[in-house]
Design an enzyme around this catalytic site. Structure first.
Site, PDB file in Angstrom:
ATOM      1  N   GLY A  30       0.783  -1.232   0.000  1.00  0.00           N
ATOM      2  CA  GLY A  30       0.000   0.000   0.000  1.00  0.00           C
ATOM      3  C   GLY A  30       0.811   1.276   0.000  1.00  0.00           C
ATOM      4  O   GLY A  30       0.333   2.320   0.472  1.00  0.00           O
ATOM      5  N   ASN A  81       1.499   3.177  -2.527  1.00  0.00           N
ATOM      6  CA  ASN A  81       0.803   4.182  -3.338  1.00  0.00           C
ATOM      7  C   ASN A  81      -0.437   4.702  -2.622  1.00  0.00           C
ATOM      8  O   ASN A  81      -0.768   5.881  -2.728  1.00  0.00           O
ATOM      9  CB  ASN A  81       0.431   3.595  -4.705  1.00  0.00           C
ATOM     10  CG  ASN A  81       1.569   3.697  -5.697  1.00  0.00           C
ATOM     11  OD1 ASN A  81       2.192   4.744  -5.846  1.00  0.00           O
ATOM     12  ND2 ASN A  81       1.856   2.601  -6.384  1.00  0.00           N
ATOM     13  N   ARG A  98     -16.353 -13.866  -9.656  1.00  0.00           N
ATOM     14  CA  ARG A  98     -15.813 -12.509  -9.582  1.00  0.00           C
ATOM     15  C   ARG A  98     -16.938 -11.483  -9.627  1.00  0.00           C
ATOM     16  O   ARG A  98     -16.919 -10.469  -8.926  1.00  0.00           O
ATOM     17  CB  ARG A  98     -14.849 -12.253 -10.741  1.00  0.00           C
ATOM     18  CG  ARG A  98     -13.600 -13.122 -10.750  1.00  0.00           C
ATOM     19  CD  ARG A  98     -12.658 -12.661 -11.853  1.00  0.00           C
ATOM     20  NE  ARG A  98     -11.498 -13.537 -11.949  1.00  0.00           N
ATOM     21  CZ  ARG A  98     -11.325 -14.434 -12.894  1.00  0.00           C
ATOM     22  NH1 ARG A  98     -12.240 -14.590 -13.833  1.00  0.00           N
ATOM     23  NH2 ARG A  98     -10.245 -15.182 -12.916  1.00  0.00           N
ATOM     24  N   MET A 143      -4.388  -6.675  -7.373  1.00  0.00           N
ATOM     25  CA  MET A 143      -3.929  -7.816  -8.159  1.00  0.00           C
ATOM     26  C   MET A 143      -5.046  -8.758  -8.609  1.00  0.00           C
ATOM     27  O   MET A 143      -4.795  -9.924  -8.912  1.00  0.00           O
ATOM     28  CB  MET A 143      -2.878  -8.596  -7.370  1.00  0.00           C
ATOM     29  CG  MET A 143      -1.690  -7.765  -6.928  1.00  0.00           C
ATOM     30  SD  MET A 143      -0.880  -6.882  -8.289  1.00  0.00           S
ATOM     31  CE  MET A 143      -0.191  -8.262  -9.204  1.00  0.00           C
ATOM     32  N   ARG A 144      -6.252  -8.266  -8.650  1.00  0.00           N
ATOM     33  CA  ARG A 144      -7.369  -9.107  -9.092  1.00  0.00           C
ATOM     34  C   ARG A 144      -7.769  -8.773 -10.523  1.00  0.00           C
ATOM     35  O   ARG A 144      -7.668  -7.623 -10.959  1.00  0.00           O
ATOM     36  CB  ARG A 144      -8.595  -8.915  -8.198  1.00  0.00           C
ATOM     37  CG  ARG A 144      -8.388  -9.144  -6.731  1.00  0.00           C
ATOM     38  CD  ARG A 144      -7.863 -10.511  -6.391  1.00  0.00           C
ATOM     39  NE  ARG A 144      -8.670 -11.596  -6.930  1.00  0.00           N
ATOM     40  CZ  ARG A 144      -8.397 -12.873  -6.742  1.00  0.00           C
ATOM     41  NH1 ARG A 144      -7.337 -13.236  -6.042  1.00  0.00           N
ATOM     42  NH2 ARG A 144      -9.181 -13.802  -7.248  1.00  0.00           N
ATOM     43  N   ILE A 145      -8.235  -9.776 -11.234  1.00  0.00           N
ATOM     44  CA  ILE A 145      -8.835  -9.571 -12.547  1.00  0.00           C
ATOM     45  C   ILE A 145     -10.192  -8.893 -12.368  1.00  0.00           C
ATOM     46  O   ILE A 145     -10.968  -9.249 -11.484  1.00  0.00           O
ATOM     47  CB  ILE A 145      -9.005 -10.920 -13.279  1.00  0.00           C
ATOM     48  CG1 ILE A 145      -7.631 -11.475 -13.670  1.00  0.00           C
ATOM     49  CG2 ILE A 145      -9.889 -10.768 -14.502  1.00  0.00           C
ATOM     50  CD1 ILE A 145      -7.688 -12.867 -14.247  1.00  0.00           C
ATOM     51  N   HIS A 183       0.937   1.646 -13.600  1.00  0.00           N
ATOM     52  CA  HIS A 183       1.687   0.478 -14.075  1.00  0.00           C
ATOM     53  C   HIS A 183       3.156   0.853 -14.227  1.00  0.00           C
ATOM     54  O   HIS A 183       3.482   1.922 -14.753  1.00  0.00           O
ATOM     55  CB  HIS A 183       1.123   0.024 -15.422  1.00  0.00           C
ATOM     56  CG  HIS A 183       1.756  -1.231 -15.936  1.00  0.00           C
ATOM     57  ND1 HIS A 183       1.455  -2.480 -15.432  1.00  0.00           N
ATOM     58  CD2 HIS A 183       2.698  -1.434 -16.904  1.00  0.00           C
ATOM     59  CE1 HIS A 183       2.173  -3.393 -16.065  1.00  0.00           C
ATOM     60  NE2 HIS A 183       2.934  -2.781 -16.960  1.00  0.00           N
TER      61      HIS A 183
END
Length: 209
Positions: A15, A17, A68, A93-95, A112
């Site tokens: 965390g 950021n 999801r 980090m999840r789709i 990114h």
């Protein structure tokens, strides 16, 4: 008086950021209010950072849901209840599925660690070193449902040193992220960066951010 931009931060790890955004808000450098932290790892350090900053936290375990889409519907309800105007993916980090991508199209961004469109996906710093490029950097972009493929909002470049490793290069990239991400959010908050021009574009059919 203009109301601060209501934002939600999604993160999965340490965390740093998130902390940069929270610090900018606390210092009065960012006309925004963090309404919610969303984290898929209840034990992650970012949860403790949010609690220390007094930011409401929603944690969940994906395996507890049938899909999801199911947990994203729950998250979407929280975002709407808090009138969140901008979603910031900061090491999440999840789709993502169409549930969140479509609902927040043009109002969801990601940071990114490469100069997109080069080196999308995981291990971007390692990819840059493996390819032998001389310049890399960071990108803030809108999330469109593709793999780090949304419209680019801002970039910063960084020269790769001959002796750089993945660890040393990452260590120089992180402070750049901590500066650029709050800066972009402030540009949106004060109207200097107009996201409306992207609204006529359509999200992709894919489900990865």
């Amino acid at each position: 008086m203009i109301e601060p931009l209501r934002i939600a931060v999604f993160a999965s790890g340490s965390g740093s950021n998130f902390q940069a955004i929270a610090d900018a808000v606390h210092a009065g450098k960012l006309d925004a209010r963090i309404e919610l932290l969303v984290c898929d790892r209840p034990q992650a350090q970012v949860v403790r950072r949010a609690e220390a900053a007094g930011v409401p936290v929603h944690t969940f375990r994906p395996k507890d849901y049938p899909s999801r889409e199911a947990y994203e519907q729950e998250i979407l309800g929280l975002l709407k209840s808090k009138q969140v105007g901008l979603v910031v993916l900061a090491g999440y980090m999840r789709i993502l599925t169409h549930v969140l991508v479509n609902a927040y199209w043009g109002r969801m961004m990601n940071i990114h660690p490469s100069l997109l469109p080069s080196f999308p996906g995981l291990h971007a710093v390692r990819q840059a070193l493996d390819h032998g490029v001389k310049i890399t950097g960071i990108t803030v972009h809108l999330v469109d449902g593709g793999l780090d493929s949304g419209p680019i909002l801002a970039q910063r470049a960084l020269e790769i040193r001959p002796d750089d490793t993945e660890e040393t290069l990452s260590a120089r990239i992180h402070p750049m992220e901590h500066e650029l991400l709050p800066w972009v959010i402030q540009q949106i908050a004060d109207g200097s960066m107009d996201l409306e021009r992207y609204m006529n574009l359509k999200p992709k059919d894919g489900i990865k951010s």
